[in-house]
Design an enzyme around this catalytic site. Sequence first.
Site, PDB file in Angstrom:
ATOM      1  N   LYS A  25       0.822  -1.215   0.000  1.00  0.00           N
ATOM      2  CA  LYS A  25       0.000   0.000   0.000  1.00  0.00           C
ATOM      3  C   LYS A  25       0.854   1.263   0.000  1.00  0.00           C
ATOM      4  CE  LYS A  25      -3.120  -2.997  -0.036  1.00  0.00           C
ATOM      5  NZ  LYS A  25      -3.743  -3.392  -1.302  1.00  0.00           N
ATOM      6  N   GLU A  35      -2.038   8.043   8.137  1.00  0.00           N
ATOM      7  CA  GLU A  35      -2.825   9.003   7.353  1.00  0.00           C
ATOM      8  C   GLU A  35      -3.687   9.845   8.279  1.00  0.00           C
ATOM      9  OE1 GLU A  35      -3.704   6.525   3.178  1.00  0.00           O
ATOM     10  OE2 GLU A  35      -5.302   6.852   4.623  1.00  0.00           O
ATOM     11  N   HIS A  51     -15.728  -4.244   7.837  1.00  0.00           N
ATOM     12  CA  HIS A  51     -15.026  -4.366   6.557  1.00  0.00           C
ATOM     13  C   HIS A  51     -15.597  -5.451   5.652  1.00  0.00           C
ATOM     14  CE1 HIS A  51     -12.343  -1.374   8.035  1.00  0.00           C
ATOM     15  NE2 HIS A  51     -12.023  -2.116   9.074  1.00  0.00           N
ATOM     16  N   ARG A  78      -8.153  -7.992  -8.475  1.00  0.00           N
ATOM     17  CA  ARG A  78      -8.933  -9.203  -8.757  1.00  0.00           C
ATOM     18  C   ARG A  78     -10.305  -8.826  -9.325  1.00  0.00           C
ATOM     19  NH1 ARG A  78      -9.434  -7.700  -3.419  1.00  0.00           N
ATOM     20  NH2 ARG A  78     -11.605  -7.281  -2.819  1.00  0.00           N
TER      21      ARG A  78
HETATM   22  C1  MV4 Z   1      -9.537   5.166   5.929  1.00  0.00           C
HETATM   23  C2  MV4 Z   1     -10.643   5.601   6.682  1.00  0.00           C
HETATM   24  C3  MV4 Z   1     -10.584   6.866   7.224  1.00  0.00           C
HETATM   25  N1  MV4 Z   1      -9.493   7.631   7.044  1.00  0.00           N
HETATM   26  N2  MV4 Z   1      -8.481   5.975   5.771  1.00  0.00           N
HETATM   27  C4  MV4 Z   1     -10.916   0.650   5.284  1.00  0.00           C
HETATM   28  C5  MV4 Z   1     -10.628  -0.251   4.146  1.00  0.00           C
HETATM   29  C6  MV4 Z   1      -9.490   0.333   3.452  1.00  0.00           C
HETATM   30  N3  MV4 Z   1      -9.496   0.042   2.060  1.00  0.00           N
HETATM   31  C7  MV4 Z   1      -9.587   1.788   3.727  1.00  0.00           C
HETATM   32  N4  MV4 Z   1     -10.388   1.907   4.892  1.00  0.00           N
HETATM   33  C8  MV4 Z   1     -10.534   3.113   5.522  1.00  0.00           C
HETATM   34  N5  MV4 Z   1      -9.503   3.967   5.354  1.00  0.00           N
HETATM   35  C9  MV4 Z   1      -8.474   7.168   6.324  1.00  0.00           C
HETATM   36  N6  MV4 Z   1      -7.393   7.943   6.182  1.00  0.00           N
HETATM   37  C10 MV4 Z   1     -11.717   4.742   6.850  1.00  0.00           C
HETATM   38  C11 MV4 Z   1     -11.666   3.486   6.281  1.00  0.00           C
HETATM   39  C12 MV4 Z   1     -12.804   2.671   6.556  1.00  0.00           C
HETATM   40  C13 MV4 Z   1     -13.602   2.154   5.570  1.00  0.00           C
HETATM   41  C14 MV4 Z   1     -13.343   2.382   4.216  1.00  0.00           C
HETATM   42  C15 MV4 Z   1     -14.147   1.858   3.239  1.00  0.00           C
HETATM   43  C16 MV4 Z   1     -15.232   1.090   3.595  1.00  0.00           C
HETATM   44  C17 MV4 Z   1     -15.492   0.842   4.902  1.00  0.00           C
HETATM   45  C18 MV4 Z   1     -14.693   1.367   5.904  1.00  0.00           C
HETATM   46  C19 MV4 Z   1     -15.004   1.117   7.223  1.00  0.00           C
HETATM   47  C20 MV4 Z   1     -14.226   1.628   8.194  1.00  0.00           C
HETATM   48  C21 MV4 Z   1     -13.117   2.385   7.880  1.00  0.00           C
END
Ligand code: MV4
Length: 497
Positions: A116, A200, A235, A291
Amino acid sequence: MINKVLVANRGEIAIRVMRACRELGIASVAVYSEADRDALFAKYATEAYFIGPSPSPESYLNIKKIIETARECGAQAVHPGYGFLSENPNFAYACERAGLKFIGPSSKVIELMGNKVEARKLVKTIGVPIIPGTEGGIVDREQAQKAVQGMAYPLLVKPSGGGGGIGMTIANNENELWDAITASRAIALKTFGNGDVYIEKYLVNPRHIEIQILGDSFGEVVHLNERECSIQRRHQKLIEESPSPVLTPALRAEMGEMAVKIAKAVQYQGPGTMEFLYSDGRYYFVEANTRIQVEHPVTEMVTGIDIVKEQIRIAMGLPMSITQADIKLNGHALECRINAEDPLNNFAPCPGKLSGYRSPGGIGVRVDSGVYTRYTIPPFYDPMISKLVVWGRDREEAIMRMRRALYEYIIVGVKTNIPFHKAVMENPRFMAGDLSTHFIESETTLLEDMKQIMARELPLETKLSQIFETRKKAAAMAAVTAITQLHSGRQPSKANE
Ligand code: MV4
């Protein structure tokens, strides 16, 4: 030339891939574990081979065994589906070395996107917005403090070696930072074998919007618009839709172009997803998925493009059958993941025998599934029963159609999350398109709504289980009709479209 594909996966996605193979005139090979002897995908395939015991490390994750089977049966290519080995660069590499075409991007691209921190660096250099933060290589307390200097709390510590939210830890202030780093690192090391983390700025209430792309071996890349996947729990996505209720045509085009730019920068081949978080009118790249995804049918419904068929064509070295100009957004699609789980017991998995099963149908309804009546869902894998996908001319029609389909769905013998989906389809905030990744926790009435729905349906549920256990088919049909009588509720509003 590809005339036989081994599908290194199980369940509904194995069938989805084999369907594409059939339409292309290609033979399909299933590999199955002990628990999957009676599974539908093993019967659907032109050939099927037993590969080992039920636990996935001994079967669906056994690279050596799968490659051996592919070579012995004369397959030229391997489709990994999603999950299992689909984003394992070692598997892609092992296929490449064995002279088998891995149906997906190269092992190098999988590896690059799997890191990442590297993916972040790369997209930043080509001008794609990312969430303000650090690079990897956080080593000690002092250096961590320095790295986040000038950044406002809350911050989010993320593992570099894997995505999907695993190991992400919030730090609300300076005092919490080192503990968050230590916690994230421990989980990262255990799950991904790589303890590197990056930090972040934490977006408090973002929406999850991802762009589907397709790239071919001639360097062409198209995007198939977005899916919004904000409705998730721990998630695990539960509901996905396209288009997103929040994107304007201008922002959609811009995000699409950004996703294409990323794919072109790595010579991406096959279907991929660029995942973005959206907050206050801005979007930020978070990670790339290399994928075919669970929710790809949502995009297929609104574009009319068979993404898996394109994927196989691309692997054969053919050009895509479409250009960006051919891609139109037609209407609205919604997907509910139907899981065997108990909504009243914290959504605990509930595998078991489907003593009664009848899936919905009719106009605009697609059910992707790997089950059948009297099939037993094994306890070893993910408990998804099906993906219920509907299409409507607009979001309102799609919601009404989803409600109708959910009420037609008969599943007897295991508990399912259908009551949850029914509650969401009648939730005012959902209906208004007011979504966020915290939707489920923040909608505190959902559990109560769900209980009410279940109480309302209890007499019918009881009747249905009696009927299916005694196999009185005519009575079952009467119950189907009776269930649709329960279909009631609020009308979605057009206000926020
Ligand atoms: C985040 C975020 C808030 N702030 N990054 C979770 C999965 C991953 N692909 C990225 N994710 C997140 N990154 C920052 N800087 C909140 C999430 C996140 C989230 C993102 C997408 C779908 C569901 C989620 C559930 C909780 C947190």
